[in-house]
Design a protein around this motif. Structure first.
Motif, PDB file in Angstrom:
ATOM      1  N   THR A  42       0.841  -1.206   0.000  1.00 57.87           N
ATOM      2  CA  THR A  42       0.000   0.000   0.000  1.00 57.87           C
ATOM      3  C   THR A  42       0.875   1.255   0.000  1.00 57.87           C
ATOM      4  O   THR A  42       2.085   1.199   0.262  1.00 57.87           O
ATOM      5  N   ALA A  43       0.217   2.384  -0.230  1.00 57.94           N
ATOM      6  CA  ALA A  43       0.937   3.670  -0.200  1.00 57.94           C
ATOM      7  C   ALA A  43       1.514   3.928   1.183  1.00 57.94           C
ATOM      8  O   ALA A  43       2.593   4.504   1.320  1.00 57.94           O
ATOM      9  N   GLN A  44       0.788   3.491   2.203  1.00 56.73           N
ATOM     10  CA  GLN A  44       1.248   3.672   3.578  1.00 56.73           C
ATOM     11  C   GLN A  44       2.495   2.816   3.838  1.00 56.73           C
ATOM     12  O   GLN A  44       3.466   3.290   4.434  1.00 56.73           O
ATOM     13  N   GLN A  45       2.459   1.577   3.368  1.00 58.99           N
ATOM     14  CA  GLN A  45       3.639   0.701   3.511  1.00 58.99           C
ATOM     15  C   GLN A  45       4.826   1.265   2.736  1.00 58.99           C
ATOM     16  O   GLN A  45       5.972   1.222   3.198  1.00 58.99           O
ATOM     17  N   MET A  46       4.565   1.815   1.557  1.00 57.95           N
ATOM     18  CA  MET A  46       5.646   2.414   0.773  1.00 57.95           C
ATOM     19  C   MET A  46       6.267   3.589   1.520  1.00 57.95           C
ATOM     20  O   MET A  46       7.484   3.737   1.566  1.00 57.95           O
ATOM     21  N   LYS A  47       5.425   4.399   2.135  1.00 59.36           N
ATOM     22  CA  LYS A  47       5.950   5.541   2.900  1.00 59.36           C
ATOM     23  C   LYS A  47       6.870   5.055   4.019  1.00 59.36           C
ATOM     24  O   LYS A  47       7.934   5.646   4.271  1.00 59.36           O
ATOM     25  N   ALA A  48       6.504   3.963   4.658  1.00 59.69           N
ATOM     26  CA  ALA A  48       7.335   3.416   5.741  1.00 59.69           C
ATOM     27  C   ALA A  48       8.702   2.975   5.201  1.00 59.69           C
ATOM     28  O   ALA A  48       9.733   3.139   5.859  1.00 59.69           O
ATOM     29  N   GLU A  49       8.737   2.427   3.988  1.00 56.51           N
ATOM     30  CA  GLU A  49      10.015   2.022   3.368  1.00 56.51           C
ATOM     31  C   GLU A  49      10.852   3.261   3.026  1.00 56.51           C
ATOM     32  O   GLU A  49      12.045   3.310   3.309  1.00 56.51           O
ATOM     33  N   VAL A  50      10.211   4.257   2.415  1.00 54.87           N
ATOM     34  CA  VAL A  50      10.913   5.498   2.046  1.00 54.87           C
ATOM     35  C   VAL A  50      11.477   6.184   3.290  1.00 54.87           C
ATOM     36  O   VAL A  50      12.606   6.701   3.274  1.00 54.87           O
ATOM     37  N   VAL A  64      12.670   7.800  -2.874  1.00 52.67           N
ATOM     38  CA  VAL A  64      11.316   8.315  -3.082  1.00 52.67           C
ATOM     39  C   VAL A  64      10.459   7.129  -3.524  1.00 52.67           C
ATOM     40  O   VAL A  64      10.973   6.143  -4.067  1.00 52.67           O
ATOM     41  N   GLY A  65       9.162   7.232  -3.265  1.00 49.09           N
ATOM     42  CA  GLY A  65       8.285   6.106  -3.564  1.00 49.09           C
ATOM     43  C   GLY A  65       7.279   6.419  -4.656  1.00 49.09           C
ATOM     44  O   GLY A  65       6.812   7.550  -4.763  1.00 49.09           O
ATOM     45  N   PHE A  66       6.962   5.421  -5.458  1.00 49.66           N
ATOM     46  CA  PHE A  66       5.869   5.511  -6.418  1.00 49.66           C
ATOM     47  C   PHE A  66       4.723   4.629  -5.907  1.00 49.66           C
ATOM     48  O   PHE A  66       4.923   3.756  -5.074  1.00 49.66           O
ATOM     49  N   PHE A  67       3.563   4.862  -6.449  1.00 48.07           N
ATOM     50  CA  PHE A  67       2.375   4.086  -6.100  1.00 48.07           C
ATOM     51  C   PHE A  67       2.082   3.089  -7.219  1.00 48.07           C
ATOM     52  O   PHE A  67       2.311   3.355  -8.395  1.00 48.07           O
ATOM     53  N   SER A  68       1.556   1.920  -6.842  1.00 52.45           N
ATOM     54  CA  SER A  68       1.007   0.969  -7.822  1.00 52.45           C
ATOM     55  C   SER A  68      -0.165   0.274  -7.176  1.00 52.45           C
ATOM     56  O   SER A  68      -0.183   0.076  -5.959  1.00 52.45           O
ATOM     57  N   SER A  69      -1.135  -0.103  -7.990  1.00 53.15           N
ATOM     58  CA  SER A  69      -2.232  -0.932  -7.475  1.00 53.15           C
ATOM     59  C   SER A  69      -2.837  -1.678  -8.652  1.00 53.15           C
ATOM     60  O   SER A  69      -2.404  -1.515  -9.783  1.00 53.15           O
ATOM     61  N   ASP A  70      -3.843  -2.468  -8.358  1.00 48.58           N
ATOM     62  CA  ASP A  70      -4.620  -3.108  -9.408  1.00 48.58           C
ATOM     63  C   ASP A  70      -5.326  -1.996 -10.188  1.00 48.58           C
ATOM     64  O   ASP A  70      -6.196  -1.315  -9.636  1.00 48.58           O
ATOM     65  N   VAL A  71      -4.938  -1.801 -11.446  1.00 54.14           N
ATOM     66  CA  VAL A  71      -5.519  -0.671 -12.203  1.00 54.14           C
ATOM     67  C   VAL A  71      -7.017  -0.860 -12.437  1.00 54.14           C
ATOM     68  O   VAL A  71      -7.734   0.105 -12.720  1.00 54.14           O
ATOM     69  N   LYS A  72      -7.483  -2.112 -12.335  1.00 56.60           N
ATOM     70  CA  LYS A  72      -8.911  -2.370 -12.593  1.00 56.60           C
ATOM     71  C   LYS A  72      -9.766  -2.247 -11.334  1.00 56.60           C
ATOM     72  O   LYS A  72     -10.981  -2.409 -11.398  1.00 56.60           O
ATOM     73  N   ALA A  73      -9.124  -1.967 -10.199  1.00 57.86           N
ATOM     74  CA  ALA A  73      -9.898  -1.793  -8.964  1.00 57.86           C
ATOM     75  C   ALA A  73     -10.753  -0.537  -9.082  1.00 57.86           C
ATOM     76  O   ALA A  73     -10.341   0.458  -9.673  1.00 57.86           O
ATOM     77  N   LYS A  74     -11.961  -0.613  -8.519  1.00 59.63           N
ATOM     78  CA  LYS A  74     -12.897   0.525  -8.599  1.00 59.63           C
ATOM     79  C   LYS A  74     -12.323   1.805  -8.013  1.00 59.63           C
ATOM     80  O   LYS A  74     -12.597   2.899  -8.489  1.00 59.63           O
ATOM     81  N   ASP A  75     -11.542   1.653  -6.941  1.00 60.54           N
ATOM     82  CA  ASP A  75     -11.036   2.839  -6.247  1.00 60.54           C
ATOM     83  C   ASP A  75      -9.586   3.175  -6.626  1.00 60.54           C
ATOM     84  O   ASP A  75      -8.900   3.890  -5.902  1.00 60.54           O
ATOM     85  N   ALA A  76      -9.117   2.672  -7.777  1.00 61.73           N
ATOM     86  CA  ALA A  76      -7.707   2.870  -8.152  1.00 61.73           C
ATOM     87  C   ALA A  76      -7.339   4.363  -8.229  1.00 61.73           C
ATOM     88  O   ALA A  76      -6.277   4.772  -7.731  1.00 61.73           O
ATOM     89  N   ALA A 105       3.681   9.962  -2.389  1.00 61.58           N
ATOM     90  CA  ALA A 105       4.122   9.260  -3.606  1.00 61.58           C
ATOM     91  C   ALA A 105       4.477  10.276  -4.686  1.00 61.58           C
ATOM     92  O   ALA A 105       3.810  11.295  -4.841  1.00 61.58           O
ATOM     93  N   LYS A 106       5.551   9.991  -5.429  1.00 65.59           N
ATOM     94  CA  LYS A 106       6.041  10.944  -6.445  1.00 65.59           C
ATOM     95  C   LYS A 106       5.612  10.551  -7.853  1.00 65.59           C
ATOM     96  O   LYS A 106       6.022  11.189  -8.831  1.00 65.59           O
ATOM     97  N   GLY A 107       4.823   9.468  -7.983  1.00 71.49           N
ATOM     98  CA  GLY A 107       4.384   9.040  -9.293  1.00 71.49           C
ATOM     99  C   GLY A 107       3.652   7.720  -9.190  1.00 71.49           C
ATOM    100  O   GLY A 107       3.459   7.189  -8.091  1.00 71.49           O
ATOM    101  N   ILE A 108       3.251   7.181 -10.345  1.00 71.04           N
ATOM    102  CA  ILE A 108       2.570   5.892 -10.383  1.00 71.04           C
ATOM    103  C   ILE A 108       3.263   4.994 -11.396  1.00 71.04           C
ATOM    104  O   ILE A 108       3.695   5.466 -12.458  1.00 71.04           O
ATOM    105  N   LYS A 109       3.411   3.727 -11.041  1.00 72.42           N
ATOM    106  CA  LYS A 109       3.987   2.756 -11.986  1.00 72.42           C
ATOM    107  C   LYS A 109       2.868   1.826 -12.437  1.00 72.42           C
ATOM    108  O   LYS A 109       2.131   1.277 -11.618  1.00 72.42           O
ATOM    109  N   ILE A 110       2.786   1.636 -13.748  1.00 73.37           N
ATOM    110  CA  ILE A 110       1.806   0.698 -14.305  1.00 73.37           C
ATOM    111  C   ILE A 110       2.553  -0.376 -15.077  1.00 73.37           C
ATOM    112  O   ILE A 110       3.384  -0.070 -15.948  1.00 73.37           O
TER     113      ILE A 110
END
Ligand code: ZN
Length: 246
Positions: A49-57, A65-77, A90-95
């Motif tokens: 998650t974005a929160q877990q990524m922040k903890a790593e950063v 710096v961290g980027f965000f990724s998720s299931d692009v087909k999720a309703k709340d993406a 997050a400084k960007g998104i990776k797809i």
């Protein structure tokens, strides 16, 4: 100053353990890499998650710096992406269109993310170099449909001549495309790219920690380009793109 655009944390099918920032920092230290973008691994479909990524950063905020990724087909993406940027830094998104099983130019699932990235003023990084989802032409079309969004065409087509040629062609056509060098087949597509689009829109990456980045750095260092171009590609360009003072 070397600023690597491609390091991973999270659950990977290529590692038995959860990959953490410590593993990435260890490779950075042994390779002379100053800073890196952390990307959530995509191969298992289990994104941190974005929160877990922040903890790593936060383990080395001056270097990561961290980027965000998720299931692009999720309703709340789109909402999750927005929250990742506005709340968790997050400084960007990776797809990764291949692991997402979704074409890079998909109008239902990818375009809303491209639009939001433009509004948030953060780049969208696409894995490239694989048909049928992640060809340079699809990423090029997506970038051309969102001229206000910065699109990093990562791997610049990867390991096929027709793909590297197409990646350069797309970047020539569309000013908002940045070419990432991670895993590009040889040195000469980097030289060719500089000759075609100049040295401001090419950025280096090393696929840490699963890959030893030294040979990726060398591809830039042996390219037949100026020393200034090498410095830009190895770090200054991505710092500029992410608005990070170095
Ligand atoms: Zn990767």
């Amino acid at each position: 100053m070397i600023f690597d655009i491609h390091a991973h944390v999270g659950h990977s099918k290529y590692s038995d353990n959860l990959i953490t920032a410590e593993a990435v920092l260890k490779v950075m230290d042994s390779s002379g890499i100053d800073r890196a973008i952390l990307l959530p691994t995509a191969s298992t479909g289990r994104y941190i998650t974005a929160q877990q990524m922040k903890a790593e950063v936060d383990k080395a905020p001056g270097r990561l710096v961290g980027f965000f990724s998720s299931d692009v087909k999720a309703k709340d993406a789109v909402d999750l992406f927005t929250e990742a940027v506005t709340k968790y830094g997050a400084k960007g998104i990776k797809i990764h269109p291949v692991y997402a099983a979704c074409a890079a130019d998909d109008e239902k699932w990818v375009y809303p993310l491209l639009e939001r990235a433009g509004e948030l003023k953060v780049p969208v990084m696409f894995h490239s170099g694989e048909a049928p989802y992640a060809t340079p032409w699809q990423i090029g079309l997506a970038a051309m449909d969102f001229p206000n969004t910065t699109v990093i065409l990562e791997h610049m087509g990867f390991d096929a001549m027709c793909f590297t040629d197409a990646a350069i062609k797309m970047a020539k056509r569309s000013e908002n495309i940045i070419l990432g060098t991670t895993g590009v087949m040889y040195e000469f597509p980097i030289t060719k790219a500089v000759n075609a689009i100049g040295d401001d829109r090419i950025v280096y990456g090393g696929e840490m920690p699963m890959n030893n980045p030294l040979h990726e750095i060398l591809k830039v260092k042996v390219a037949k380009i100026s020393d200034e171009a090498k410095e830009k590609i190895l770090g200054r360009n991505i710092a500029r793109i992410l608005n990070i003072t170095i």
